[in-house]
Design a protein around this motif. Structure first.
Motif, PDB file in Angstrom:
ATOM      1  N   VAL A 142      -3.162  -5.250  -5.670  1.00 38.39           N
ATOM      2  CA  VAL A 142      -4.301  -4.288  -5.604  1.00 38.39           C
ATOM      3  C   VAL A 142      -4.175  -3.468  -4.866  1.00 38.39           C
ATOM      4  O   VAL A 142      -4.292  -3.271  -3.452  1.00 38.39           O
ATOM      5  CB  VAL A 142      -5.547  -5.372  -5.430  1.00 38.39           C
ATOM      6  CG1 VAL A 142      -7.024  -4.412  -5.273  1.00 38.39           C
ATOM      7  CG2 VAL A 142      -5.716  -6.563  -6.100  1.00 38.39           C
ATOM      8  N   GLY A 143      -4.042  -1.749  -5.391  1.00 38.59           N
ATOM      9  CA  GLY A 143      -3.898  -0.714  -4.653  1.00 38.59           C
ATOM     10  C   GLY A 143      -2.197  -0.461  -4.456  1.00 38.59           C
ATOM     11  O   GLY A 143      -1.870  -0.871  -3.548  1.00 38.59           O
ATOM     12  N   GLY A 163      -0.706   1.982  -3.814  1.00 38.86           N
ATOM     13  CA  GLY A 163      -0.436   3.241  -3.168  1.00 38.86           C
ATOM     14  C   GLY A 163       1.156   2.956  -2.284  1.00 38.86           C
ATOM     15  O   GLY A 163       2.004   2.143  -2.825  1.00 38.86           O
ATOM     16  N   ALA A 178      -3.752  -3.292  -9.991  1.00 35.14           N
ATOM     17  CA  ALA A 178      -5.010  -2.607 -10.307  1.00 35.14           C
ATOM     18  C   ALA A 178      -5.281  -1.424  -9.281  1.00 35.14           C
ATOM     19  O   ALA A 178      -4.685  -1.779  -8.052  1.00 35.14           O
ATOM     20  CB  ALA A 178      -6.061  -3.586 -10.153  1.00 35.14           C
ATOM     21  N   CYS A 229      -5.355  -1.953  -0.836  1.00 32.25           N
ATOM     22  CA  CYS A 229      -6.462  -0.872  -0.925  1.00 32.25           C
ATOM     23  C   CYS A 229      -6.797  -0.802   0.480  1.00 32.25           C
ATOM     24  O   CYS A 229      -7.155  -1.588   1.331  1.00 32.25           O
ATOM     25  CB  CYS A 229      -7.492  -1.365  -2.262  1.00 32.25           C
ATOM     26  SG  CYS A 229      -8.155  -2.715  -1.653  1.00 32.25           S
ATOM     27  N   VAL A 260      -5.202 -10.130   8.465  1.00 34.85           N
ATOM     28  CA  VAL A 260      -6.642  -9.394   8.859  1.00 34.85           C
ATOM     29  C   VAL A 260      -8.044 -10.203   8.483  1.00 34.85           C
ATOM     30  O   VAL A 260      -7.810 -10.959   7.552  1.00 34.85           O
ATOM     31  CB  VAL A 260      -6.488  -7.983   8.083  1.00 34.85           C
ATOM     32  CG1 VAL A 260      -5.500  -7.074   8.649  1.00 34.85           C
ATOM     33  CG2 VAL A 260      -6.426  -8.335   6.468  1.00 34.85           C
ATOM     34  N   ILE A 273      -0.546  -8.069  12.612  1.00 34.75           N
ATOM     35  CA  ILE A 273       0.698  -7.621  13.124  1.00 34.75           C
ATOM     36  C   ILE A 273       1.405  -7.161  12.101  1.00 34.75           C
ATOM     37  O   ILE A 273       2.673  -6.627  12.037  1.00 34.75           O
ATOM     38  CB  ILE A 273       1.656  -8.541  13.718  1.00 34.75           C
ATOM     39  CG1 ILE A 273       1.753  -9.867  13.035  1.00 34.75           C
ATOM     40  CG2 ILE A 273       1.121  -8.925  15.165  1.00 34.75           C
ATOM     41  CD1 ILE A 273       2.872 -10.855  13.178  1.00 34.75           C
ATOM     42  N   SER A 289       2.149  -3.921  11.044  1.00 35.50           N
ATOM     43  CA  SER A 289       2.936  -2.727  11.374  1.00 35.50           C
ATOM     44  C   SER A 289       3.688  -2.826  12.658  1.00 35.50           C
ATOM     45  O   SER A 289       4.327  -1.848  13.197  1.00 35.50           O
ATOM     46  CB  SER A 289       2.266  -1.340  11.435  1.00 35.50           C
ATOM     47  OG  SER A 289       1.244  -1.656  12.602  1.00 35.50           O
TER      48      SER A 289
END
Ligand code: NAP
Length: 328
Positions: free
Chosen positions: A154-155, A157, A177, A211, A264, A287, A289
């Motif tokens: 989802v996302g 990018g 998506a 996303c 998260v 964590i 990144s």
């Protein structure tokens, strides 16, 4: 230089020596070693600084921005949902982020969660450390096989695509998506199929969220959608907590989903107590990144954006809304 010795607020200690690039030309107010500033403190600090390097946990809302002297906010993250972009733009305050540099580190972590959740790694660790490992057994900790399964992204990018690249190496099929379909030439390397969110949830064995958090994606995975996921599927969230209804997720983990892997949370650093009880939830402390080189490079990017601005240049990592002039 636009200003004489601009004063720069840095709300936390950053890894590496990126701040040295400011040299003698800037006055740095670093909150390193102090507890995170609350909104009231941020407001006071923003009233005195010309620029700021902020963390995703600093809530830069209208109150903080009202009366602010800050001209540029360099957010130490690719996501910038912690900043009221509409108000910042109205007040001509520039906002920059740290894209690209953290893509691989975050995709690696998403995969660490996929493998941990699907193959029950934390449960296995616990068995060994507690002295309960009594030898190989055909049915010990049976998990989910990944090869030939479908991952729903989802996302699609930067991070979504990096997760897809890794999925190919695991022999998985990819559906995605997104707010728009990729060009055929962008889809082709992943063999990825564009579907709507409902189809993705129904058809995926692993659902991985990439996303941004916006008004549109807040709680995009509520109770109905979580229970519309394939039975026995795995949900991975390395995007932002409020995209998922945590209470409903805990319920879905009891009866419907095989596992979840989360980096998260909705009310970070709090984690919903119901999730803490679920042994099929793999829980990490944001964590995504946190690779050393990645975090040092993020600091350099933030500093470079500030320096570019005060040198009278366009900061290289201006957020897309301010490049296009559109606000969420
Ligand atoms: P990105 O390149 O902008 O990718 C986000 C993708 O999501 C874009 O393709 C975007 O499409 C799409 N999108 C927007 N709204 C959507 C919706 N309603 N439904 C489905 N897709 C939607 O950003 P990125 O660098 O990959 O980062 C993604 C997010 O990961 C960040 O915003 C951040 O919150 C999170 N993140 C977390 C960690 C961590 O430590 N856990 C680390 C890094 C990043 P458009 O471009 O058309 O809007």
């Amino acid at each position: 230089m636009l200003f004489k010795k601009p004063s720069i607020l840095v709300t936390s200690k950053l890894p590496g020596n990126a701040l040295e690039a400011f040299g003698e030309d800037y006055k740095i107010k670093s909150l390193a070693g102090k507890r995170a500033p609350d909104k009231k403190e941020l407001k006071k600090l923003f009233a005195k600084a010309d620029g700021a390097i902020t963390l995703l946990s600093d809530q830069i809302d209208e109150t903080v921005l009202t009366g602010s002297k800050v001209k540029i906010i360099a957010n130490y993250a690719v996501g910038y949902n912690n900043i009221d972009i509409k108000t910042a733009s109205e007040k001509n305050i520039l906002v920059t982020n740290t894209p690209d540099v953290l893509t691989d580190a975050t995709a690696d972590l998403a995969w660490a969660l996929i493998l941990s959740a699907a193959r029950r790694i934390p449960e296995g660790e616990k068995i060994v450390r507690s002295g309960k490992f009594k030898g190989w057994a055909p049915e010990l900790l049976l998990g989910m096989d990944l090869s030939h399964k479908t991952i729903g992204i989802v996302g699609m990018g930067r991070i979504g695509r990096a997760v897809a690249r890794r999925a190919l190496a695991f022999g998985m099929k990819i559906v995605y998506a997104d707010s728009r379909r990729l060009l055929p030439s962008e889809e082709e390397p992943y063999g990825a199929k564009f579907v709507d969110l409902e189809t993705l949830l129904k058809d995926s064995d692993i659902v991985s969220l990439h996303c941004p958090l916006t008004d549109e994606t807040r709680r995009i995975l509520g109770r109905d959608r979580l229970f519309s996921m394939r039975k026995g599927a795995v949900l991975i969230n390395t995007a932002r907590g409020p995209i998922v209804d945590e209470e409903a997720l805990a319920e879905a983990l009891e009866s419907h989903l095989f596992a979840a892997g989360l980096d998260v949370y909705e009310k970070e650093p709090e984690v919903h107590p119901a999730l803490l009880k679920m042994k099929n939830a793999v829980l990490l402390p944001h964590i995504g990144s946190a690779g050393r080189e990645t975090r040092e490079e993020m600091a350099r990017m933030a500093v470079n954006n500030i320096i570019a601005f005060f040198d009278g240049k366009v900061p290289p990592n201006l957020i897309p809304e301010q490049v296009t002039g559109v606000t969420h």
